[in-house]
Design an enzyme around this catalytic site. Structure first.
Site, PDB file in Angstrom:
ATOM      1  N   ASP A  50      -2.890   0.577  -8.781  1.00  0.00           N
ATOM      2  CA  ASP A  50      -3.557  -0.719  -8.630  1.00  0.00           C
ATOM      3  C   ASP A  50      -4.946  -0.746  -9.277  1.00  0.00           C
ATOM      4  O   ASP A  50      -5.848  -1.422  -8.802  1.00  0.00           O
ATOM      5  CB  ASP A  50      -3.682  -1.125  -7.143  1.00  0.00           C
ATOM      6  CG  ASP A  50      -2.363  -0.965  -6.419  1.00  0.00           C
ATOM      7  OD1 ASP A  50      -1.359  -1.439  -6.950  1.00  0.00           O
ATOM      8  OD2 ASP A  50      -2.355  -0.350  -5.330  1.00  0.00           O
ATOM      9  N   LYS A  72      -3.943  -1.919 -14.373  1.00  0.00           N
ATOM     10  CA  LYS A  72      -3.274  -1.477 -15.608  1.00  0.00           C
ATOM     11  C   LYS A  72      -2.648  -2.646 -16.363  1.00  0.00           C
ATOM     12  O   LYS A  72      -2.611  -2.646 -17.587  1.00  0.00           O
ATOM     13  CB  LYS A  72      -2.178  -0.452 -15.283  1.00  0.00           C
ATOM     14  CG  LYS A  72      -2.705   0.891 -14.849  1.00  0.00           C
ATOM     15  CD  LYS A  72      -1.586   1.887 -14.626  1.00  0.00           C
ATOM     16  CE  LYS A  72      -0.792   1.642 -13.366  1.00  0.00           C
ATOM     17  NZ  LYS A  72      -1.537   1.804 -12.114  1.00  0.00           N
ATOM     18  N   GLY A  93       3.895  -2.605  -9.644  1.00  0.00           N
ATOM     19  CA  GLY A  93       3.692  -4.052  -9.725  1.00  0.00           C
ATOM     20  C   GLY A  93       2.606  -4.303 -10.745  1.00  0.00           C
ATOM     21  O   GLY A  93       1.460  -3.946 -10.516  1.00  0.00           O
ATOM     22  N   HIS A  94       2.968  -4.846 -11.894  1.00  0.00           N
ATOM     23  CA  HIS A  94       1.980  -5.114 -12.932  1.00  0.00           C
ATOM     24  C   HIS A  94       1.847  -6.612 -13.133  1.00  0.00           C
ATOM     25  O   HIS A  94       2.822  -7.299 -13.419  1.00  0.00           O
ATOM     26  CB  HIS A  94       2.385  -4.422 -14.252  1.00  0.00           C
ATOM     27  CG  HIS A  94       2.287  -2.928 -14.179  1.00  0.00           C
ATOM     28  ND1 HIS A  94       2.657  -2.086 -15.196  1.00  0.00           N
ATOM     29  CD2 HIS A  94       1.817  -2.125 -13.193  1.00  0.00           C
ATOM     30  CE1 HIS A  94       2.433  -0.832 -14.826  1.00  0.00           C
ATOM     31  NE2 HIS A  94       1.933  -0.835 -13.617  1.00  0.00           N
ATOM     32  N   GLN A 136       1.872   3.442 -11.077  1.00  0.00           N
ATOM     33  CA  GLN A 136       1.167   4.136  -9.981  1.00  0.00           C
ATOM     34  C   GLN A 136      -0.119   4.790 -10.506  1.00  0.00           C
ATOM     35  O   GLN A 136      -0.673   4.312 -11.475  1.00  0.00           O
ATOM     36  CB  GLN A 136       2.081   5.187  -9.306  1.00  0.00           C
ATOM     37  CG  GLN A 136       3.205   4.596  -8.476  1.00  0.00           C
ATOM     38  CD  GLN A 136       4.442   4.291  -9.288  1.00  0.00           C
ATOM     39  OE1 GLN A 136       4.897   5.088 -10.060  1.00  0.00           O
ATOM     40  NE2 GLN A 136       5.017   3.113  -9.098  1.00  0.00           N
TER      41      GLN A 136
HETATM   42  P1  IMP Z   1       7.103   5.163  -3.047  1.00  0.00           P
HETATM   43  O1  IMP Z   1       6.710   5.301  -4.469  1.00  0.00           O
HETATM   44  O2  IMP Z   1       7.707   3.826  -2.710  1.00  0.00           O
HETATM   45  O3  IMP Z   1       7.937   6.313  -2.573  1.00  0.00           O
HETATM   46  O4  IMP Z   1       5.770   5.222  -2.155  1.00  0.00           O
HETATM   47  C1  IMP Z   1       4.984   6.421  -2.046  1.00  0.00           C
HETATM   48  C2  IMP Z   1       3.491   6.097  -2.006  1.00  0.00           C
HETATM   49  O5  IMP Z   1       3.091   5.583  -3.280  1.00  0.00           O
HETATM   50  C3  IMP Z   1       3.093   5.024  -0.985  1.00  0.00           C
HETATM   51  O6  IMP Z   1       1.795   5.350  -0.513  1.00  0.00           O
HETATM   52  C4  IMP Z   1       3.022   3.764  -1.812  1.00  0.00           C
HETATM   53  O7  IMP Z   1       2.159   2.803  -1.240  1.00  0.00           O
HETATM   54  C5  IMP Z   1       2.468   4.309  -3.108  1.00  0.00           C
HETATM   55  N1  IMP Z   1       2.837   3.504  -4.295  1.00  0.00           N
HETATM   56  C6  IMP Z   1       4.026   3.455  -4.915  1.00  0.00           C
HETATM   57  N2  IMP Z   1       3.971   2.638  -5.983  1.00  0.00           N
HETATM   58  C7  IMP Z   1       2.723   2.175  -6.037  1.00  0.00           C
HETATM   59  C8  IMP Z   1       2.038   1.306  -6.964  1.00  0.00           C
HETATM   60  O8  IMP Z   1       2.588   0.825  -7.950  1.00  0.00           O
HETATM   61  N3  IMP Z   1       0.715   1.057  -6.695  1.00  0.00           N
HETATM   62  C9  IMP Z   1       0.083   1.634  -5.641  1.00  0.00           C
HETATM   63  N4  IMP Z   1       0.672   2.454  -4.771  1.00  0.00           N
HETATM   64  C10 IMP Z   1       1.985   2.729  -4.967  1.00  0.00           C
END
Ligand code: IMP
Length: 431
Positions: free
Chosen positions: A13, A16, A40-41, A225
């Protein structure tokens, strides 16, 4: 520079979307190399807002090739819905503009179910706070050698065999969690139904990428991420299940590491995190509230409120090192406008010592106390600034101090979601 990797240098977040969009205008190929639709972009192009999760950001720009690499885990049903949504916004998507690696593992409904059931069953302290999209279980099946991959959709006997192999593993797990066994016939029917739509885009991406490289095309590797969520170098176990750092760009599409010419780290001028896990500079007071409100800090994928805190130079220095960042894009400086005093974390106090990195052991991470230095804030607005001359002196001092502490120069400074509101220092694609 021919090829650029964009990575988030914090917990995701960082903004990007805008930077990737800015760069994708100059690129020929835009490739996703890890993660899935947990990302989420948000892109704002000519006033239209596009919200992308699985699709590479290049799709909204005509004449580009967008690539989903093998390092990604792909939910085919989600992808088709996302394609429909983006098409409804007037964007053309075809097999000429979008390719999916044949060796990409699929996220099946059973992965999402397992992800959510585990999170529900977890007690405080062990919950990860995942996005619930099945990312972790899909990667587990990949390394467990029981994924259904894109290429498997082309042959019915192979597809059945792959599904049976996965169910041998999943049904006992589900029983343990109190979930009904998988409806095999329904899963197979759903896969057969989606197969032709996915196969339309399937390609040997490694081959296409190498051909593009030889032809001198500019490639933008779009990370999702952030490096602190990296499965190896993040705040384990509160991480995502993929390698997020820049080295993954090569393995995630099947190109040699020598193809990477510039790594751009995206860095927010303060820190945020969604989900559980350590966050040394987190603010649970009025300052934190203010950062969240001014920065509109709500997750694009889950709508969850993001935790907010001061800039942590220790962590960003660390992620710049693990990704070999050549320059950063500093975003959301304007959210700091109006703070009388700003704080930057420069080290952690632990057991009578000051550390210049975050220790690996979770128990030690939990006991790290941030060491801060204070800087005077500025009362003027920096929103929409397009040159250094538009910035207050104290804002420039803050940026310079960030550069010094993270040992990496600013290549770009973003001062609003609008693409023109950018101060360019080094063009990552420039020769
Ligand atoms: P997962 O990727 O759904 O398994 O989540 C694992 C961790 O990564 C959690 O803390 C999510 O909130 C975080 N996370 C996953 N994708 C994103 C992203 O695109 N932005 C921010 N945090 C993310």
């Amino acid at each position: 520079m021919a090829n650029v990797v964009v990575v988030g240098a914090q917990w995701g977040d960082e903004g990007k979307g805008k930077i990737v969009d800015w760069l994708s205008e100059r690129a020929d190929v835009i490739a996703r190399f890890q993660g899935g639709h947990n990302a989420g972009h948000t892109l704002v192009v000519d006033g239209t807002v596009y919200k992308l999760h699985a699709l590479p950001s290049g799709v909204v720009r005509g004449g580009k090739l967008s690539v989903i690499g093998n390092g990604v885990v792909l939910d085919p049903w989600h992808l088709m819905r996302e394609i429909e949504t983006i098409r409804a916004q007037g964007v053309q998507i075809s097999p000429e503009t979008l390719m999916i690696a044949e060796n990409t593992p699929l996220i099946l409904p059973i992965h999402g179910e397992l992800d959510r059931a585990r999170e529900e069953a977890a007690s405080t302290g062990t919950k990860i706070g995942t996005t619930g999209r099945g990312i972790g279980p899909a990667y587990e099946d990949k390394v467990g050698r029981r994924s259904v991959r894109v290429a498997d959709l082309a042959d019915d006997a192979t597809l059945e065999a792959r599904v049976d192999r996965a169910l041998q593993h999943h049904n006992p797990l589900r029983r343990g969690l109190g979930i009904a066994p998988v409806d095999r016939d329904r899963l197979l029917a759903d896969l057969r139904q989606i197969a032709p739509q996915v196969l339309e885009y399937a390609a040997p991406v490694w081959k296409v990428m190498n051909e593009k490289r030889r032809a001198g095309k500019r490639i933008l590797f779009e990370g999702a991420q952030g490096a602190l969520l990296d499965i190896d170098f993040g705040t384990y176990p509160f991480v995502t299940s993929s390698n997020v750092i820049a080295g993954q760009a090569a393995t995630g599409v099947g190109i040699g590491p020598g193809a990477i010419d510039f790594v751009l780290g995206i860095v927010k001028a303060y820190t945020t995190r969604v989900g559980e896990g350590p966050f040394p500079t987190e603010l649970e007071d009025a300052d934190g509230q203010r950062l969240g409100e001014r920065g509109h800090e709500f997750g694009t994928t889950t709508g969850r409120k993001r935790r907010c805190g001061w800039f942590d130079a220790v962590l960003v220095r660390q992620t710049c090192a693990t990704s070999g960042v050549n320059g950063i894009a500093l975003t959301k400086l304007d959210v700091l406008d109006g703070f009388e005093t700003l704080r930057i974390c420069t080290g952690y106090a632990l057991d009578g010592e000051v550390l210049d990195y975050l220790p690996t052991a979770a128990e030690q991470q939990a006991r790290c106390v941030p060491v801060y230095e204070e800087m005077p804030g500025w009362s003027e607005t920096t929103e929409g600034a397009r040159s250094w001359a538009d910035l207050p002196a104290n804002a420039i001092k803050y940026v310079r101090r960030v550069e010094e502490l993270i040992q990496c120069p600013v290549a770009m400074l973003s001062t609003s979601p609008e693409r023109e509101d950018t101060i360019l220092v080094t063009d990552p694609f420039a020769d």
